[in-house]
Write an enzyme that holds these catalytic residues in place. Structure first.
Site, PDB file in Angstrom:
ATOM      1  N   GLU A  37       0.822  -1.220   0.000  1.00  6.18           N
ATOM      2  CA  GLU A  37       0.000   0.000   0.000  1.00  6.18           C
ATOM      3  C   GLU A  37       0.855   1.269   0.000  1.00  6.18           C
ATOM      4  O   GLU A  37       1.719   1.441   0.869  1.00  6.18           O
ATOM      5  CB  GLU A  37      -0.911  -0.014   1.240  1.00  6.18           C
ATOM      6  CG  GLU A  37      -1.889   1.142   1.261  1.00  6.18           C
ATOM      7  CD  GLU A  37      -2.936   1.017   2.382  1.00  6.18           C
ATOM      8  OE1 GLU A  37      -3.330  -0.115   2.719  1.00  6.18           O
ATOM      9  OE2 GLU A  37      -3.340   2.066   2.898  1.00  6.18           O
ATOM     10  N   LYS A  47      -7.490  -1.065  11.365  1.00  4.03           N
ATOM     11  CA  LYS A  47      -6.896  -1.466  10.074  1.00  4.03           C
ATOM     12  C   LYS A  47      -5.667  -0.603   9.800  1.00  4.03           C
ATOM     13  O   LYS A  47      -4.632  -1.085   9.343  1.00  4.03           O
ATOM     14  CB  LYS A  47      -7.936  -1.317   8.959  1.00  4.03           C
ATOM     15  CG  LYS A  47      -7.523  -1.889   7.615  1.00  4.03           C
ATOM     16  CD  LYS A  47      -6.723  -0.943   6.761  1.00  4.03           C
ATOM     17  CE  LYS A  47      -6.348  -1.569   5.425  1.00  4.03           C
ATOM     18  NZ  LYS A  47      -5.449  -0.737   4.631  1.00  4.03           N
ATOM     19  N   ASP A  99       4.215 -14.387  11.568  1.00  2.00           N
ATOM     20  CA  ASP A  99       2.891 -14.817  11.117  1.00  2.00           C
ATOM     21  C   ASP A  99       1.901 -13.642  11.224  1.00  2.00           C
ATOM     22  O   ASP A  99       1.421 -13.320  12.314  1.00  2.00           O
ATOM     23  CB  ASP A  99       2.466 -15.994  12.019  1.00  2.00           C
ATOM     24  CG  ASP A  99       1.131 -16.596  11.631  1.00  2.00           C
ATOM     25  OD1 ASP A  99       0.362 -15.929  10.916  1.00  2.00           O
ATOM     26  OD2 ASP A  99       0.856 -17.731  12.058  1.00  2.00           O
ATOM     27  N   HIS A 113      -2.074  10.455  -0.457  1.00  2.00           N
ATOM     28  CA  HIS A 113      -2.239   9.117  -0.994  1.00  2.00           C
ATOM     29  C   HIS A 113      -2.222   9.164  -2.524  1.00  2.00           C
ATOM     30  O   HIS A 113      -1.585   8.352  -3.172  1.00  2.00           O
ATOM     31  CB  HIS A 113      -3.573   8.573  -0.482  1.00  2.00           C
ATOM     32  CG  HIS A 113      -3.731   7.112  -0.698  1.00  2.00           C
ATOM     33  ND1 HIS A 113      -3.056   6.182   0.061  1.00  2.00           N
ATOM     34  CD2 HIS A 113      -4.468   6.417  -1.581  1.00  2.00           C
ATOM     35  CE1 HIS A 113      -3.381   4.985  -0.356  1.00  2.00           C
ATOM     36  NE2 HIS A 113      -4.234   5.095  -1.348  1.00  2.00           N
TER      37      HIS A 113
HETATM   38  C1  MEV Z   1      -6.004   3.074   5.075  1.00  2.00           C
HETATM   39  O1  MEV Z   1      -5.256   1.945   4.685  1.00  2.00           O
HETATM   40  C2  MEV Z   1      -6.001   3.233   6.567  1.00  2.00           C
HETATM   41  C3  MEV Z   1      -6.901   4.347   7.126  1.00  2.00           C
HETATM   42  O2  MEV Z   1      -8.217   4.191   6.612  1.00  2.00           O
HETATM   43  C4  MEV Z   1      -6.873   4.208   8.620  1.00  2.00           C
HETATM   44  C5  MEV Z   1      -7.861   5.088   9.349  1.00  2.00           C
HETATM   45  O3  MEV Z   1      -8.912   5.437   8.763  1.00  2.00           O
HETATM   46  O4  MEV Z   1      -7.592   5.400  10.516  1.00  2.00           O
HETATM   47  C6  MEV Z   1      -6.417   5.703   6.678  1.00  2.00           C
END
Ligand code: MEV
Length: 420
Positions: free
Chosen positions: A83, A260, A276, A374
């Protein structure tokens, strides 16, 4: 394209023969076949002995996150991740954290849990009592299974036994609490759990069904903390980050994305060191839900000076011995880059990276949003996929960003224009 997946003896073939067969069955081009055969930094023999039915290996970019200062030491952090923005964001957060002294970490016990599920009990309470009375015997029997671990100071340190109400009625669950030293521990714990099953059956009068490690490694918790100075963030952004955290705290939909983002950093380091990723992810998410509601695994508050304090707490069962950490040459090189000599040392770094990654996301989300940064990186990816190389990657992505049109067709069109 219809294929027949019933291939007898596929596992007996050599990797090249398997790839030839797959290439033929799936009409892969020479380039496609070549891309699968290219094993990057992992020799084919290693790959072939790591998993089954190998045809090649899957290569990911490896980046180095900079600026990390953890427990008063500097670290370069290898991250294997697909990513865009992850490595840049982690480095950026670590740069800001340095102004507050960097990351401070801690942990309590380093125990893994091996579970034994005891079923078929006529009297679960009596079984529970018997098992508790003969705890020492079970600990000794488990420890006999791994003399090397015991010699080095690890092994089963305690046992916990509880009654569990289930859809099939009451069961008894026995936990072996094992110090696995510098191993992740799955092998040692599973061997011990299987090894004491018959003794547990004899004592309880029941039947032991499952004997397996728990990935909710909540006796192997790591914490990291950092101070993000108000002189750098400004009071408004700090308030907004705290509001964003309170959103995640109250809402599992937001907490899932929040976590995430934490795992973007954590999994990248776990992967780079041959550990892992699924075990760590299962541990993190189950720990996030341990209160009965899914919560963020980081938290934010202000200190008395008005600075932002960020904290993370999660189970981190990573190892330096066993598994791919030793057999993957790149994982070994990454461990060397990190300069860690213990599993706990590695886990502390991973906790700090998780906090950094989350702080970077929070900072962007509570301010201009993540898309601008991004998109800059995404545009470079798109330019490269459209055939740009060298300097033209920068030129094509710049023009795409200016035109607010970032896609491969646009990139190809710009490339053509640049060539003419
Ligand atoms: C993207 O990979 C991760 C985010 O969505 C995490 C978040 O929203 O805190 C930017």
């Amino acid at each position: 394209m219809k294929i027949n997946s019933k291939i007898s003896g596929f596992y007996l073939k050599k990797p090249g023969e398997r790839l030839d067969l797959v290439a033929e069955m799936c009409s892969l081009s020479k380039e496609e076949r070549g891309s699968l055969a290219d094993t990057g930094g992992l020799p084919l023999e290693n790959a072939d002995s790591m998993i089954e039915n190998v045809i090649g290996s899957f290569v990911l970019p490896m980046g180095i996150a900079t600026y990390f200062r953890i427990d008063d030491e500097d670290f370069l952090i290898p991250m294997a991740v697909e990513e865009p923005s992850v490595v840049a964001a982690a480095s950026n957060a670590a740069r800001i954290a340095r102004h507050g002294g960097g990351f401070i970490t801690e942990h309590d016990s380093l125990l893994m849990i091996g579970q034994l599920q005891v079923v078929g009990l006529a009297n679960p309470e009596k079984a529970l009592l018997e098992l508790k009375t003969r705890k020492a015997e079970i600990i000794n029997a488990a420890n006999e299974r791994d003399p090397v671990l015991i010699r080095l100071g690890g092994g089963v340190k305690d046992i916990e036994i509880r009654r569990l109400e289930t859809l099939s009625g009451p069961m008894v669950v026995l936990h072996l609490l094992v110090n696995c030293l510098d191993a992740m521990g799955a092998n040692a714990v599973n061997t011990m759990a299987e090894g004491v099953a018959s003794l547990v059956e004899e004592i309880s009068g029941g039947v032991v069904l499952l004997r397996i490690i728990s990935n909710l490694a909540d006796r192997r918790l790591f914490r990291a903390r950092a101070v993000f100075k108000k002189e750098i963030l400004g009071p408004e952004l700090i308030e907004n980050i705290i509001l964003a955290y309170h959103f995640a705290e109250a809402d599992p939909y937001r907490a899932a994305t929040h976590n995430k983002g934490v795992m973007n950093g954590i999994s990248a380091v776990v992967r780079a060191t041959g550990n892992d990723t699924r075990a760590i992810e299962a541990g993190a998410h189950s720990y996030a839900a341990v209160s009965g509601r899914y919560k963020p695994i980081t938290s934010y508050r202000k200190n008395e000076d008005g600075d932002l304090i960020g904290e993370i707490e999660l189970p981190l069962a990573v190892g330096l011995v066993g598994g791919a950490t030793r057999s993957h040459p790149q994982a070994r090189a990454c461990i060397k880059i990190l300069g860690v000599t213990t599993a706990a040392g590695l886990a502390k770094i991973i906790a700090a990276v998780g906090l950094a990654q989350n702080f970077a996301a929070m900072r962007a989300l509570a301010d201009e949003g993540i898309q601008r940064g991004h998109m800059r990186l995404h545009a470079r990816n798109v330019a490269a996929s459209a055939g740009a190389s060298g300097d033209s990657i920068g030129a094509v992505s710049r023009i795409m960003i200016e035109s607010s049109e970032i896609n491969e067709e646009k990139a190809r069109q710009i490339l053509l224009e640049l060539k003419t």
